[in-house]
Write an enzyme that holds these catalytic residues in place. Structure first.
Site, PDB file in Angstrom:
ATOM      1  N   SER A   1      -4.772   1.914  13.935  1.00  0.00           N
ATOM      2  CA  SER A   1      -4.436   1.773  12.512  1.00  0.00           C
ATOM      3  C   SER A   1      -3.073   2.405  12.284  1.00  0.00           C
ATOM      4  O   SER A   1      -2.059   1.730  12.272  1.00  0.00           O
ATOM      5  CB  SER A   1      -5.505   2.414  11.633  1.00  0.00           C
TER       6      SER A   1
ATOM      7  N   GLY B   1      -1.934   4.871  14.337  1.00  0.00           N
ATOM      8  CA  GLY B   1      -1.434   5.251  15.658  1.00  0.00           C
ATOM      9  C   GLY B   1      -1.155   6.740  15.821  1.00  0.00           C
ATOM     10  O   GLY B   1      -0.437   7.140  16.721  1.00  0.00           O
TER      11      GLY B   1
ATOM     12  N   TYR C   1      -8.218  16.189  15.161  1.00  0.00           N
ATOM     13  CA  TYR C   1      -7.209  16.878  15.958  1.00  0.00           C
ATOM     14  C   TYR C   1      -7.631  16.740  17.418  1.00  0.00           C
ATOM     15  O   TYR C   1      -7.850  17.720  18.121  1.00  0.00           O
ATOM     16  CB  TYR C   1      -7.085  18.359  15.545  1.00  0.00           C
TER      17      TYR C   1
HETATM   18  P1  FDA Z   1      -4.977   5.866  15.263  1.00  0.00           P
HETATM   19  O1  FDA Z   1      -4.653   4.492  14.882  1.00  0.00           O
HETATM   20  O2  FDA Z   1      -4.263   6.459  16.439  1.00  0.00           O
HETATM   21  O3  FDA Z   1      -6.546   6.013  15.436  1.00  0.00           O
HETATM   22  C1  FDA Z   1      -7.217   7.209  15.742  1.00  0.00           C
HETATM   23  C2  FDA Z   1      -8.568   6.899  16.366  1.00  0.00           C
HETATM   24  O4  FDA Z   1      -9.356   6.128  15.484  1.00  0.00           O
HETATM   25  C3  FDA Z   1      -8.482   6.089  17.647  1.00  0.00           C
HETATM   26  O5  FDA Z   1      -9.577   6.415  18.467  1.00  0.00           O
HETATM   27  C4  FDA Z   1      -8.624   4.678  17.143  1.00  0.00           C
HETATM   28  O6  FDA Z   1      -9.078   3.773  18.117  1.00  0.00           O
HETATM   29  C5  FDA Z   1      -9.627   4.840  16.027  1.00  0.00           C
HETATM   30  N1  FDA Z   1      -9.421   3.852  14.976  1.00  0.00           N
HETATM   31  C6  FDA Z   1      -8.274   3.640  14.276  1.00  0.00           C
HETATM   32  N2  FDA Z   1      -8.447   2.677  13.377  1.00  0.00           N
HETATM   33  C7  FDA Z   1      -9.716   2.251  13.494  1.00  0.00           C
HETATM   34  C8  FDA Z   1     -10.484   1.261  12.826  1.00  0.00           C
HETATM   35  N3  FDA Z   1      -9.942   0.541  11.857  1.00  0.00           N
HETATM   36  N4  FDA Z   1     -11.760   1.065  13.200  1.00  0.00           N
HETATM   37  C9  FDA Z   1     -12.298   1.807  14.192  1.00  0.00           C
HETATM   38  N5  FDA Z   1     -11.625   2.765  14.859  1.00  0.00           N
HETATM   39  C10 FDA Z   1     -10.349   2.992  14.513  1.00  0.00           C
HETATM   40  N6  FDA Z   1      -5.659  15.034   9.755  1.00  0.00           N
HETATM   41  C11 FDA Z   1      -6.171  15.625   8.641  1.00  0.00           C
HETATM   42  O7  FDA Z   1      -7.387  15.620   8.450  1.00  0.00           O
HETATM   43  N7  FDA Z   1      -5.351  16.183   7.713  1.00  0.00           N
HETATM   44  C12 FDA Z   1      -4.005  16.175   7.844  1.00  0.00           C
HETATM   45  O8  FDA Z   1      -3.304  16.693   6.984  1.00  0.00           O
HETATM   46  C13 FDA Z   1      -3.437  15.563   9.013  1.00  0.00           C
HETATM   47  N8  FDA Z   1      -2.089  15.544   9.230  1.00  0.00           N
HETATM   48  C14 FDA Z   1      -1.575  14.922  10.346  1.00  0.00           C
HETATM   49  C15 FDA Z   1      -0.200  14.878  10.559  1.00  0.00           C
HETATM   50  C16 FDA Z   1       0.341  14.245  11.696  1.00  0.00           C
HETATM   51  C17 FDA Z   1       1.840  14.187  11.871  1.00  0.00           C
HETATM   52  C18 FDA Z   1      -0.525  13.663  12.644  1.00  0.00           C
HETATM   53  C19 FDA Z   1       0.020  12.975  13.881  1.00  0.00           C
HETATM   54  C20 FDA Z   1      -1.890  13.724  12.432  1.00  0.00           C
HETATM   55  C21 FDA Z   1      -2.432  14.356  11.317  1.00  0.00           C
HETATM   56  N9  FDA Z   1      -3.813  14.414  11.102  1.00  0.00           N
HETATM   57  C22 FDA Z   1      -4.308  14.996   9.966  1.00  0.00           C
HETATM   58  C23 FDA Z   1      -4.730  13.858  12.102  1.00  0.00           C
HETATM   59  C24 FDA Z   1      -5.132  12.444  11.731  1.00  0.00           C
HETATM   60  O9  FDA Z   1      -6.119  12.487  10.712  1.00  0.00           O
HETATM   61  C25 FDA Z   1      -5.732  11.730  12.955  1.00  0.00           C
HETATM   62  O10 FDA Z   1      -4.785  11.685  13.984  1.00  0.00           O
HETATM   63  C26 FDA Z   1      -6.217  10.327  12.607  1.00  0.00           C
HETATM   64  O11 FDA Z   1      -7.189   9.919  13.514  1.00  0.00           O
HETATM   65  C27 FDA Z   1      -5.080   9.347  12.587  1.00  0.00           C
HETATM   66  O12 FDA Z   1      -5.482   8.093  12.133  1.00  0.00           O
HETATM   67  P2  FDA Z   1      -4.591   6.818  12.526  1.00  0.00           P
HETATM   68  O13 FDA Z   1      -5.213   5.625  11.980  1.00  0.00           O
HETATM   69  O14 FDA Z   1      -3.157   7.120  12.194  1.00  0.00           O
HETATM   70  O15 FDA Z   1      -4.684   6.912  14.105  1.00  0.00           O
END
Ligand code: FDA
Length: 536
Positions: A107, A109, A474
């Site tokens: 999503s 990333g 995390y």
């Molecule tokens: P990404 O796409 O990488 O997905 C993360 C995981 O979820 C993977 O295993 C993926 O396969 C799975 N996934 C994604 N989309 C899916 C879908 N539609 N269906 C099923 N599975 C799916 N957290 C927090 O609680 N509070 C905060 O303030 C922050 N701040 C923060 C800042 C920065 C710079 C980063 C890099 C990260 C955070 N985080 C955070 C952590 C963040 O909540 C965590 O990394 C999330 O999983 C990111 O979601 P994404 O969709 O961006 O990740």
């Protein structure tokens, strides 16, 4: 003398055979997609990026949040699918199964270990960036948001519609909704409204058979599991219905910088006592970091920031600070009033005066090497030596950061088993350890990794135990390696217990119902109960 040189003819033949194998496979997959997707053949092919298409490497490069993984043992995806419709995703699931490919769903990333786009086995990536629509229902104060949207896009869209509504989720605007919601998600309103996952009312998910399920058809157990148990173990969540929350027209923010000396440590001690017991409208987090302070002759100091959001005016905040935390000495001059949406920019660290549209910029995030870990703290850590050691360690790293987010308030009112995220009542605050660096190379990498591992090991006696818990969002693939708790548990149980505590068993049961063949899997996905030895 024998020459092993191949004749040009043979070379040509080999090339043409391998081309046929490779491209026949690509054709097969594309064909399969076109049969199972309602998009026309050409359309389906347009959303399918093969290693030979120019978009493929551009996409892969854009995924790399952390160059640490560039040389990882992960194989490259056979395809990247960037669907525009649900039926493209349904087709991708069916065709991946047919072609023995695993699926990684991306999503935003932002996964800390890159699990949304790295995989050691033959696999495809389903990249949801094109599925990012947000529709707000002002009457109901709800919204449907697709998984590919970012938190910044969500906050921006809510505020554009109504300045008195908001949503309690994370601080970084480029984080994706899909991973964040399915892993819990907390930010500055956690004490008032709980997790992002606590405010979800419905969802659409595509399961292992390519069916689209909503809350009613997926069943309450699966709906429970995807709100904190990680989506990737159960299917692909396409969209979420969320309950928006009311925010006041004026909120107040402040950031007080203190040197982490004896006086600073004293304030940290007081903060540990009060931060989780303050009124729910007040959130004060700590950030420990290295800084060059001009008022300190530009000398390197380790400082602790008291960084706050109050859901109300300065006038309302002052008596609360005077009563609960007078030692911090916050003055109305230290405070700024603004709208809630402006506070999301402030807390993230945008410059004052930046337009709200920075929330829509998906690319500003700097891509550096980093590694993070987490802990939950249940007893205040009053030993000054601990914070002195933290100070020494931070002073050794250019960018070595600790962020302490207070809980309490709403979090205390929700039971441990309400959702898979179990870190509720009794948890005073969460610690996030973070280290960043910019120089490439094995030696550099090892140096920073051992810095964070050392500090995490050092904190062991002072944080939650049995299990020493951790936050799924995390994500940390170190968990389970050389772990003192590993004696009694299999690998999957160690991290599972740390992320989910007693909810692991229920998650495993849901998994065996919805995906008994364990098709949706990763390094840290829920495994069916048969593969576990439960001792919770
Ligand atoms: P990404 O796409 O990488 O997905 C993360 C995981 O979820 C993977 O295993 C993926 O396969 C799975 N996934 C994604 N989309 C899916 C879908 N539609 N269906 C099923 N599975 C799916 N957290 C927090 O609680 N509070 C905060 O303030 C922050 N701040 C923060 C800042 C920065 C710079 C980063 C890099 C990260 C955070 N985080 C955070 C952590 C963040 O909540 C965590 O990394 C999330 O999983 C990111 O979601 P994404 O969709 O961006 O990740």
């Amino acid at each position: 003398m024998h020459h092993h040189n191949l004749s040009p003819l043979l070379v040509l033949l080999l090339i043409s055979i391998s081309w046929k194998i490779c491209c026949a496979k690509q054709e097969d997959f594309a064909h399969c997609m076109s049969i199972h997707s309602s998009s026309r053949y050409l359309e389906a092919f347009k959303h399918l990026h093969t290693p030979s298409s120019p978009s493929y490497s551009i996409l892969l490069q854009s995924f790399q949040q952390n160059p640490r993984w560039l040389n990882s043992s992960s194989s490259k995806p056979a395809f990247v699918v960037t669907p525009y419709t649900e039926s493209d995703i349904q087709a991708a699931v069916v065709c991946s199964k047919k072609h023995d490919l695993q699926i990684r769903v991306k999503s935003g990333g932002h996964d800390y270990e890159g699990l949304s786009f790295l995989c050691p086995f033959p696999f495809i990536i389903i990249d949801l960036t094109n599925l990012r629509s947000i529709s707000i229902d002002l009457e109901d104060e709800t919204a449907w948001v697709q998984s590919g949207a970012t938190l910044g896009e969500l906050y921006y869209t809510i505020a554009k519609n109504n300045k008195l509504l908001g949503f309690p989720a994370g601080i970084c605007p480029t984080v994706g909704v899909g991973g964040h919601f399915s892993g819990g998600g907390f930010g500055t309103m956690v004490r008032k409204h709980g997790l992002a996952a606590d405010n979800i009312m419905d969802a659409y998910l595509i399961d292992v058979n390519g069916r689209i399920l909503d809350r009613e058809t997926m069943g309450e157990d699966l709906f429970w599991a995807i709100r904190g148990g990680g989506g990737a173990s159960f299917g692909i969540v396409i969209a979420w219905k969320i309950k928006l929350v009311r925010v006041p027209p004026v909120v107040t923010v402040f950031t007080v910088h203190k040197n982490l000396n004896q006086e600073g440590i004293q304030l940290v001690n007081i903060w540990q006592n009060v931060s989780s017991k303050l009124p729910q409208d007040l959130f004060i987090r700590l950030v420990f970091q290295n800084s060059n302070r001009p008022d300190n002759g530009d000398q390197e100091t380790v400082e602790v920031l008291f960084n706050a959001l109050f859901l109300g005016s300065v006038k309302e905040l002052m008596p609360i600070m005077d009563k609960s935390f007078p030692e911090l000495g916050v003055d109305s001059k230290d405070c700024n009033e603004m709208s809630w949406i402006e506070s999301t920019l402030y807390i993230h660290g945008f410059k004052s005066g930046d337009p709200l549209e920075v929330l829509l910029d998906r690319s500003y995030q700097d891509k550096s090497y980093f590694k993070a870990k987490s802990d939950f703290v249940q007893e205040p850590i009053f030993l000054d030596t601990v914070w002195q050691v933290v100070r020494e360690r931070i002073s050794e790293e250019a960018i070595g950061i600790l962020v302490l987010d207070p809980f309490g308030g709403r979090m205390d009112e929700i039971s441990e088993s309400e959702l898979p995220f179990p870190h509720r009542k009794g948890n005073l605050y969460n610690i996030q350890y973070l280290v960043k660096w910019s120089v490439d190379g094995e030696v550099e990498s090892e140096r920073h990794l051992s810095w964070i591992r050392w500090l995490h090991d050092y904190m062991e006696p002072y944080v939650s135990r049995s299990p020493r818990s951790a936050y799924l969002n995390y994500r940390d693939l170190d968990i389970g390696t050389n772990d003192p708790e590993s004696v009694n548990y299999s690998q999957g149980e160690i991290w599972g217990r740390k992320y989910f505590k007693g909810n692991l068993e229920m998650l495993a049961q849901v998994k065996s119902r919805i995906d008994p063949g364990n098709f949706f899997r990763s390094e840290q996905s829920i495994i069916p109960p048969a593969q576990m030895r439960f001792q919770i």
